[in-house]
Write a protein that holds these residues in place. Structure first.
Motif, PDB file in Angstrom:
ATOM      1  N   ASP A  84     -25.714 -31.842  19.544  1.00  0.00           N
ATOM      2  CA  ASP A  84     -24.391 -32.041  20.133  1.00  0.00           C
ATOM      3  C   ASP A  84     -23.657 -30.702  20.208  1.00  0.00           C
ATOM      4  O   ASP A  84     -24.169 -29.666  19.788  1.00  0.00           O
ATOM      5  CB  ASP A  84     -23.587 -33.092  19.358  1.00  0.00           C
TER       6      ASP A  84
ATOM      7  N   ILE B  69     -24.785 -26.910  27.746  1.00  0.00           N
ATOM      8  CA  ILE B  69     -25.366 -28.249  27.633  1.00  0.00           C
ATOM      9  C   ILE B  69     -25.692 -28.805  29.013  1.00  0.00           C
ATOM     10  O   ILE B  69     -26.777 -29.339  29.234  1.00  0.00           O
ATOM     11  CB  ILE B  69     -24.436 -29.195  26.847  1.00  0.00           C
TER      12      ILE B  69
ATOM     13  N   GLU C 211     -23.400 -34.909  26.891  1.00  0.00           N
ATOM     14  CA  GLU C 211     -22.722 -34.414  25.691  1.00  0.00           C
ATOM     15  C   GLU C 211     -23.691 -33.770  24.715  1.00  0.00           C
ATOM     16  O   GLU C 211     -23.271 -33.167  23.740  1.00  0.00           O
ATOM     17  CB  GLU C 211     -21.994 -35.569  24.996  1.00  0.00           C
ATOM     18  N   THR C 212     -24.995 -33.951  24.955  1.00  0.00           N
ATOM     19  CA  THR C 212     -25.987 -33.456  24.010  1.00  0.00           C
ATOM     20  C   THR C 212     -27.187 -32.861  24.739  1.00  0.00           C
ATOM     21  O   THR C 212     -27.383 -33.088  25.928  1.00  0.00           O
ATOM     22  CB  THR C 212     -26.504 -34.593  23.101  1.00  0.00           C
TER      23      THR C 212
ATOM     24  N   SER D 268     -31.094 -33.184  24.524  1.00  0.00           N
ATOM     25  CA  SER D 268     -32.173 -33.984  23.940  1.00  0.00           C
ATOM     26  C   SER D 268     -33.382 -33.078  23.695  1.00  0.00           C
ATOM     27  O   SER D 268     -33.505 -32.002  24.285  1.00  0.00           O
ATOM     28  CB  SER D 268     -32.559 -35.127  24.872  1.00  0.00           C
TER      29      SER D 268
ATOM     30  N   SER E 255     -23.219 -28.819  16.866  1.00  0.00           N
ATOM     31  CA  SER E 255     -24.476 -28.236  16.388  1.00  0.00           C
ATOM     32  C   SER E 255     -24.818 -26.991  17.201  1.00  0.00           C
ATOM     33  O   SER E 255     -25.273 -25.984  16.649  1.00  0.00           O
ATOM     34  CB  SER E 255     -25.611 -29.251  16.490  1.00  0.00           C
TER      35      SER E 255
ATOM     36  N   ASP F 276     -30.560 -29.774  14.761  1.00  0.00           N
ATOM     37  CA  ASP F 276     -30.237 -31.202  14.936  1.00  0.00           C
ATOM     38  C   ASP F 276     -29.822 -31.739  13.569  1.00  0.00           C
ATOM     39  O   ASP F 276     -30.599 -32.371  12.870  1.00  0.00           O
ATOM     40  CB  ASP F 276     -31.438 -31.957  15.493  1.00  0.00           C
TER      41      ASP F 276
ATOM     42  N   ASN G  53     -30.798 -35.226  18.942  1.00  0.00           N
ATOM     43  CA  ASN G  53     -29.933 -34.648  19.968  1.00  0.00           C
ATOM     44  C   ASN G  53     -29.116 -33.525  19.334  1.00  0.00           C
ATOM     45  O   ASN G  53     -28.654 -33.658  18.207  1.00  0.00           O
ATOM     46  CB  ASN G  53     -28.963 -35.687  20.531  1.00  0.00           C
TER      47      ASN G  53
END
Length: 147
Positions: free
Chosen positions: A66, A90, A99-100, A102, A69, A58, A64
């Motif tokens: 992304d 994802i 989009e990420t 968590s 990453s 992260d 998050n």
């Protein structure tokens, strides 16, 4: 978070990391308090290990992971993926369009019974790291044996 804007360089980064760790610790506590996970053996050490792994990837500090990453993480692990494959990972981990990844989604994946592809990759990397550890100190060599 506005307090980090008053600093530059290392101080701002340090404050960001402290805030990020505190947020992840609060989420870890929610999992520790959740009866669904109370039967999990060694839950606290697992959560600490998962937090450490999550913090490693992260990079922007917003709790998050992304797509970029995730791409860097998998490349570092030697498992590069295409943009489409990353989006699918994802979606699989987040259980829906997003989009990420968590931190709670990441924990549910790692603690869950479901074998997500990302979970398998991370577990494989951990097993490889365990095998690389030397069991004894290296043998002493004479100067004449050096290359």
């Amino acid at each position: 978070m506005n307090q980090t804007k008053d600093f530059q360089g290392g101080k701002a980064f340090g404050l960001l990391k402290v805030e990020q760790e505190e947020r992840l610790d609060r989420i870890n506590q929610q999992f520790l308090d959740d009866p669904k996970y109370s039967s999990d053996e060694d839950l606290l050490p697992k959560l600490e290990a998962f937090k450490k792994k999550y913090l490693e990837f992260d990079l922007n500090g917003d709790c998050n992971i992304d797509i970029m990453s995730l791409k860097r993480m998998l490349e570092k692990l030697g498992v590069p993926k295409t943009h489409l494959e990353l989006k699918k990972l994802i979606i699989e981990v987040a259980n829906g369009p997003g989009e990420t990844i968590s931190y709670p989604d990441f924990l549910r994946m790692m603690l869950g019974k479901r074998s997500a592809i990302l979970k398998m990759i991370l577990m494989y990397e951990e097993k490889n790291r365990e095998q690389e550890k030397p069991m004894a100190p290296p043998a002493k060599k004479a100067i004449s044996e050096l290359p």
